[in-house]
Write an enzyme that holds these catalytic residues in place. Sequence first.
Site, PDB file in Angstrom:
ATOM      1  N   SER A 146       0.868  -1.183   0.000  1.00 62.25           N
ATOM      2  CA  SER A 146       0.000   0.000   0.000  1.00 62.25           C
ATOM      3  C   SER A 146       0.902   1.229   0.000  1.00 62.25           C
ATOM      4  O   SER A 146       2.100   1.113   0.261  1.00 62.25           O
ATOM      5  CB  SER A 146      -0.851  -0.030   1.283  1.00 62.25           C
ATOM      6  OG  SER A 146      -1.392   1.235   1.566  1.00 62.25           O
ATOM      7  N   TYR A 159      -2.959  -1.407  10.123  1.00 62.84           N
ATOM      8  CA  TYR A 159      -2.942  -1.586   8.665  1.00 62.84           C
ATOM      9  C   TYR A 159      -1.612  -1.074   8.112  1.00 62.84           C
ATOM     10  O   TYR A 159      -0.925  -1.752   7.341  1.00 62.84           O
ATOM     11  CB  TYR A 159      -4.108  -0.832   8.031  1.00 62.84           C
ATOM     12  CG  TYR A 159      -4.240  -0.997   6.534  1.00 62.84           C
ATOM     13  CD1 TYR A 159      -3.567  -0.134   5.655  1.00 62.84           C
ATOM     14  CD2 TYR A 159      -5.025  -2.002   5.984  1.00 62.84           C
ATOM     15  CE1 TYR A 159      -3.687  -0.281   4.286  1.00 62.84           C
ATOM     16  CE2 TYR A 159      -5.150  -2.146   4.609  1.00 62.84           C
ATOM     17  CZ  TYR A 159      -4.478  -1.277   3.764  1.00 62.84           C
ATOM     18  OH  TYR A 159      -4.585  -1.427   2.392  1.00 62.84           O
TER      19      TYR A 159
HETATM   20  C1  GCO Z   1      -7.242   4.479   4.496  1.00 62.94           C
HETATM   21  C2  GCO Z   1      -7.340   3.618   3.268  1.00 62.94           C
HETATM   22  C3  GCO Z   1      -5.949   3.329   2.702  1.00 62.94           C
HETATM   23  C4  GCO Z   1      -6.117   2.732   1.320  1.00 62.94           C
HETATM   24  C5  GCO Z   1      -4.916   2.126   0.722  1.00 62.94           C
HETATM   25  C6  GCO Z   1      -3.917   3.137   0.305  1.00 62.94           C
HETATM   26  O1  GCO Z   1      -7.982   4.219   5.452  1.00 62.94           O
HETATM   27  O2  GCO Z   1      -6.409   5.411   4.463  1.00 62.94           O
HETATM   28  O3  GCO Z   1      -8.012   2.402   3.533  1.00 62.94           O
HETATM   29  O4  GCO Z   1      -5.278   2.484   3.600  1.00 62.94           O
HETATM   30  O5  GCO Z   1      -7.052   1.723   1.362  1.00 62.94           O
HETATM   31  O6  GCO Z   1      -4.356   1.188   1.594  1.00 62.94           O
HETATM   32  O7  GCO Z   1      -2.837   2.444  -0.281  1.00 62.94           O
END
Ligand code: GCO
Length: 255
Positions: A146, A159
Amino acid sequence: MCLQLFDLSGKTALVTGSSRGLGRAFAEGLGKAGARIILNGTNEVGLAKTAAALGANGLDVTTAAFDITDETAVKGTFDKFDKDGVTVDILVNNAGIQFRKPMLELETADWQRVIDVNLTAAFVVGREAACRMSSRGSGKIINIGSVMSTVARATIAPYSVSKGGIKLLTQAMAAEWSSMGIQANAIGPGYMETDMNEALIADHDFNAWVKSRTPSRRWGAPEELVGTAIFLASNASNYVSGQIIYVDGGMTSVL
Ligand code: GCO
Ligand code: CA
């Protein structure tokens, strides 16, 4: 000659978390480039629906329903592949979840679940695939990171950490497995129009922020990731290993 470089005919690709979203886009794209596709997810009904839709478009699609966080299920699935003579030539570690909450309010269990799905599972599935690829002397592993692999955003710590981990897991895979003929690389999507981001797209202020923060001034479409996936899945990338390619409209290149 040059287009043959990107031809995936005769190859089999397993894409985790591929009944919808980016996983489905990766599966469809690799299928259109000639690969036989194995869809994965835990919801057999959703998997069958997607398999039927892609099959109706002439793609060679099968399904393998297993929970990537259940090591016994992962090992059992690959043992069944061995018994059925299925070789996974291309693994796309795509499955991932998002969980948005400020760290001061974040339960450790919620942190752990995101790490388990987004990072540890990529290692476990990657290890099972690589063990077999190494005996064949070739294989492609594509981990889905990401923009969060390199920058952080408030309220999505687990994440971001998991995606930062995906970047270095990719480099660790390259360090250990490139000599066995395996190329391990990653794709770092930017803000893409997917179900996971539905709430963000609907939020006027957040939507405006993404567009102002992205040099291309727009959200990405899942299909815009497919070319990079085909490149990393094909002979065109046989001397590329340990890299992450950001498909983000320029976001990670600018302040
Ligand atoms: C968030 C999003 C991001 C995107 C993606 C960007 O909450 O900022 O979910 O995480 O999904 O991962 O690359
Ligand atoms: Ca939806």
